[in-house]
Enzyme design. Structure first.
Site, mmCIF file in Angstrom:
data_model
loop_
_atom_site.group_PDB
_atom_site.id
_atom_site.type_symbol
_atom_site.label_atom_id
_atom_site.label_comp_id
_atom_site.label_asym_id
_atom_site.label_seq_id
_atom_site.Cartn_x
_atom_site.Cartn_y
_atom_site.Cartn_z
ATOM 1 N N TYR A 1 -42.289 15.234 45.923
ATOM 2 C CA TYR A 1 -41.324 14.275 45.299
ATOM 3 C C TYR A 1 -39.866 14.292 46.151
ATOM 4 O O TYR A 1 -39.132 13.223 46.571
ATOM 5 C CB TYR A 1 -40.877 15.104 43.832
ATOM 6 C CG TYR A 1 -39.714 14.287 43.395
ATOM 7 C CD1 TYR A 1 -39.899 13.011 42.799
ATOM 8 C CD2 TYR A 1 -38.424 14.795 43.460
ATOM 9 C CE1 TYR A 1 -38.639 12.381 42.196
ATOM 10 C CE2 TYR A 1 -37.375 14.259 42.995
ATOM 11 C CZ TYR A 1 -37.282 12.863 42.286
ATOM 12 O OH TYR A 1 -36.238 12.203 41.681
ATOM 13 N N ARG B 1 -28.457 22.503 42.192
ATOM 14 C CA ARG B 1 -26.950 22.680 41.507
ATOM 15 C C ARG B 1 -26.741 21.944 40.093
ATOM 16 O O ARG B 1 -26.134 22.356 39.346
ATOM 17 C CB ARG B 1 -25.888 21.893 42.382
ATOM 18 C CG ARG B 1 -24.622 22.027 41.996
ATOM 19 C CD ARG B 1 -24.126 21.052 43.028
ATOM 20 N NE ARG B 1 -24.459 19.590 42.793
ATOM 21 C CZ ARG B 1 -24.192 18.539 43.721
ATOM 22 N NH1 ARG B 1 -23.583 18.812 44.828
ATOM 23 N NH2 ARG B 1 -24.889 17.507 43.516
ATOM 24 N N ARG C 1 -33.728 14.755 32.293
ATOM 25 C CA ARG C 1 -34.194 14.671 33.149
ATOM 26 C C ARG C 1 -34.949 16.202 33.847
ATOM 27 O O ARG C 1 -34.045 17.057 33.661
ATOM 28 C CB ARG C 1 -33.619 14.080 34.770
ATOM 29 C CG ARG C 1 -32.967 12.583 34.371
ATOM 30 C CD ARG C 1 -32.407 12.205 35.638
ATOM 31 N NE ARG C 1 -31.375 12.630 36.201
ATOM 32 C CZ ARG C 1 -29.943 12.293 35.685
ATOM 33 N NH1 ARG C 1 -29.846 11.078 35.350
ATOM 34 N NH2 ARG C 1 -29.111 12.886 36.329
ATOM 35 N N PHE D 1 -22.178 13.252 61.466
ATOM 36 C CA PHE D 1 -22.975 12.411 60.264
ATOM 37 C C PHE D 1 -23.897 13.242 59.811
ATOM 38 O O PHE D 1 -24.151 13.413 58.389
ATOM 39 C CB PHE D 1 -23.467 11.103 60.678
ATOM 40 C CG PHE D 1 -24.409 10.632 59.534
ATOM 41 C CD1 PHE D 1 -23.812 9.719 58.500
ATOM 42 C CD2 PHE D 1 -25.754 10.725 59.605
ATOM 43 C CE1 PHE D 1 -24.705 9.143 57.743
ATOM 44 C CE2 PHE D 1 -26.490 10.015 58.702
ATOM 45 C CZ PHE D 1 -25.690 9.353 57.635
#
Length: 418
Positions: free
Chosen positions: A171, A218, A228, A288
Site C-alpha cells: 500500500y 503519527r 480510516r 528537496f
C-alpha cells in the site's frame, strides 16, 4: 507561540529568528512569479494551498525541474483527493482512479462533486492538465506512468484493509513509493542528476515508504476519528482485538508495544535513505530530498513509545523543524542528524518492549551507515535565571513584532505535517 516551545533549545530560537529575518532564502530562494503564465502561477497557488510540507522545497528546485515537480505533485494531489473522498460511491470511484491518467490529455475534464478540503485541484483540473501538457515529453511520460500505476494501486486497496506487513509495504508503495520512483526519474530526466538516480527504484521506493509510514504512525488518532484504517492488522492484532481499542487508556501498554513495532518497521528503510541521498549531486535536489527525511526521523523519535499518539497530535516543534531545514544541506550533516535521532530513540527503548531486539538491531545498522558524520553548529548560551527570564520576554516580544510586521516567511508554515 512557536518561540515559547523552543525556550529550552537556544539553537532553535536562534534559527527561528534567522529564518524569520530571511535565512529561509538560503534553502528556499524566492520565485519569480511575474515571469510565469497565469495558469502556471495558479498552479503554484494551488501548491501552496494544498501542501504543508513539500511546497517550500519544491519551489527551491532548480530550473525546469521545479515546474515538472510542481505539476507532478498537483496531479497526484488530485488523484489522492479522489481516493480520500468518502462521499464518492465505490462504483464511481474505482473507474475514476483507474482512468485518472487519461484525464491529463482531456482539456476540459474536471470533477466538481468532491467535498474534500483540497477539491480545488479537481475543480480546476484543466489548469493543471494544461501545464502538464506544456511540459517536455520526458517529464510527461514519467508523470502519466506514475499516475496510472498509483491509480490502479489505490483502487486495489479501496475495498480491502491493510492486513499483513507485506500488504502495508505494498500500500505504501502505491501511494508513496511510486512518488519516490517518479521523482527520481524526473531528477534524471532534467539531467540535474545522473541516470543511476532514476534507475535506483528500490532505494527511491524506500524514500517514499519511510515518509508514508511515518505519517501513518503519527496520524493514528486522526485516521481513527475519520474512519480510516492504515495500521496493518498483522501488527495491531498481536496486541488488541480491535484497532480502535489501542486508544483506550486501559490498553496503553499494548498500544505502545504496537506503536514501537511499527516505528521499528519504518526505521528499517533509513539505511536505504542514506544510500539514496549519498548519490545526489545537485544541491537543490539534495535539499528537496533530505529535508523531509530528517523531519520524518525527528517525528518518529517524537512518536516512539509516546502515549500522545493515542491521545492527541504529535508534532515536532516549529523551531526544531526550521533548524532541521537549515542544517540538512550536506550529506555529513544529514548523517549526523539521523545518528542523533537514532540515539534518542535508542535511549527510549524499554527492556520489556517486545520489539526491543529488532529495534536495537536496526538502530545499529543505521549507526553503521552514519559513521561519516560532521559536527552541527551549536550556539549554546548559559544564562542566569534573571537573564533567562529577560531573554524570554524579549524574544517573545520580538517574535510577535516580527510576525506582525513581516508576515509569514515563505515556507515557514510548510515545514511540518504531511
Amino acid at each position: 507561540m512557536d518561540i515559547l516551545k523552543s525556550l529550552g533549545h537556544p539553537e532553535e530560537i536562534y534559527n527561528l529568528f534567522k529564518f524569520k529575518m530571511g535565512g529561509c532564502r538560503t534553502v528556499m530562494p524566492k520565485l519569480d512569479y511575474e515571469s510565469m503564465t497565469d495558469t502556471l502561477r495558479t498552479c503554484y497557488v494551488y501548491l501552496n494551498q494544498t501542501s504543508r510540507s513539500f511546497a517550500a522545497v519544491i519551489q527551491a528546485l532548480d530550473g525546469e525541474l521545479r515546474h515538472a515537480v510542481c505539476i507532478f505533485y498537483l496531479v497526484l494531489r488530485a488523484l489522492d483527493t479522489v481516493e480520500d473522498d468518502m462521499t464518492i460511491p465505490l462504483a464511481r470511484k474505482v473507474p475514476l482512479l483507474q482512468g485518472f491518467h487519461s484525464f491529463l490529455y482531456q482539456e476540459d475534464w474536471c470533477f466538481t462533486e468532491s467535498h474534500e478540503k483540497d477539491r480545488q485541484v479537481l475543480e480546476d483540473f484543466p489548469t493543471i492538465s494544461l501545464e502538464f501538457r506544456n511540459l517536455g515529453q520526458e517529464y510527461r511520460d514519467v508523470i502519466s506512468d506514475i499516475c496510472q500505476r498509483m491509480g490502479l494501486g489505490m483502487a486495489e486497496f479501496l475495498e480491502k484493509k491493510v492486513g499483513s506487513m507485506a500488504e502495508w509495504d505494498k500500500y505504501c508503495h502505491y501511494v508513496a513509493g511510486l512518488v519516490g520512483i517518479g521523482l527520481s526519474r524526473l531528477f534524471s530526466a532534467s539531467q540535474l542528476e545522473d541516470p543511476e538516480v532514476g534507475a535506483a527504484t528500490e532505494l527511491a521506493n524506500s524514500m517514499g515508504l519511510f515518509l508514508q509510514k511515518t505519517n501513518i504512525i503519527r496520524d493514528y488518532l486522526e485516521d481513527q476519528k475519520e474512519g480510516r484504517t492504515f495500521w496493518p492488522q498483522e501488527a495491531w492484532s498481536q496486541f488488541a482485538a480491535r484497532l480502535e481499542d489501542l486508544a483506550e487508556p486501559r490498553f496503553l501498554d499494548s498500544a505502545l508495544s504496537c506503536l514501537n513495532l511499527l516505528v521499528t518497521d519504518a526505521l528499517r528503510h533509513v539505511p536505504d535513505v542514506i544510500s539514496y541521498l549519498s548519490r545526489l549531486r545537485n544541491q537543490s535536489v539534495f535539499n528537496f530530498c533530505a529535508i523531509p527525511q530528517v523531519m520524518a526521523i525527528a517525528t518518529l523519535s517524537a512518536c516512539y513509545n509516546n502515549p500522545q499518539v493515542f491521545q492527541g497530535v504529535v508534532k515536532i516543534r516549529k523551531g526544531q523543524a526550521v533548524t532541521l531545514m537549515m542544517q540538512a544541506t550536506s550529506m555529513g550533516a544529514v548523517q549526523t542528524i539521523i545518528s542523533q535521532y537514532s540515539q534518542e530513540i535508542q535511549q527510549k527503548v524499554s527492556p520489556v518492549d517486545p520489539s526491543r531486539e529488532k529495534t536495537l538491531q536496526i538502530l545499529e545498522s543505521i549507526r553503521e551507515k552514519s559513521v561519516c558524520r560532521e559536527p552541527l553548529p551549536c550556539r549554546v548560551v548559559h544564562l542566569s535565571p534573571v537573564c533567562l527570564s529577560a531573554a524570554m520576554l524579549l524574544a517573545a516580544l520580538s517574535w510577535q513584532y516580527l510576525s506582525a510586521s513581516a508576515g509569514p516567511s515563505a515556507g515557514a508554515s510548510d515545514v511540518q505535517g504531511h
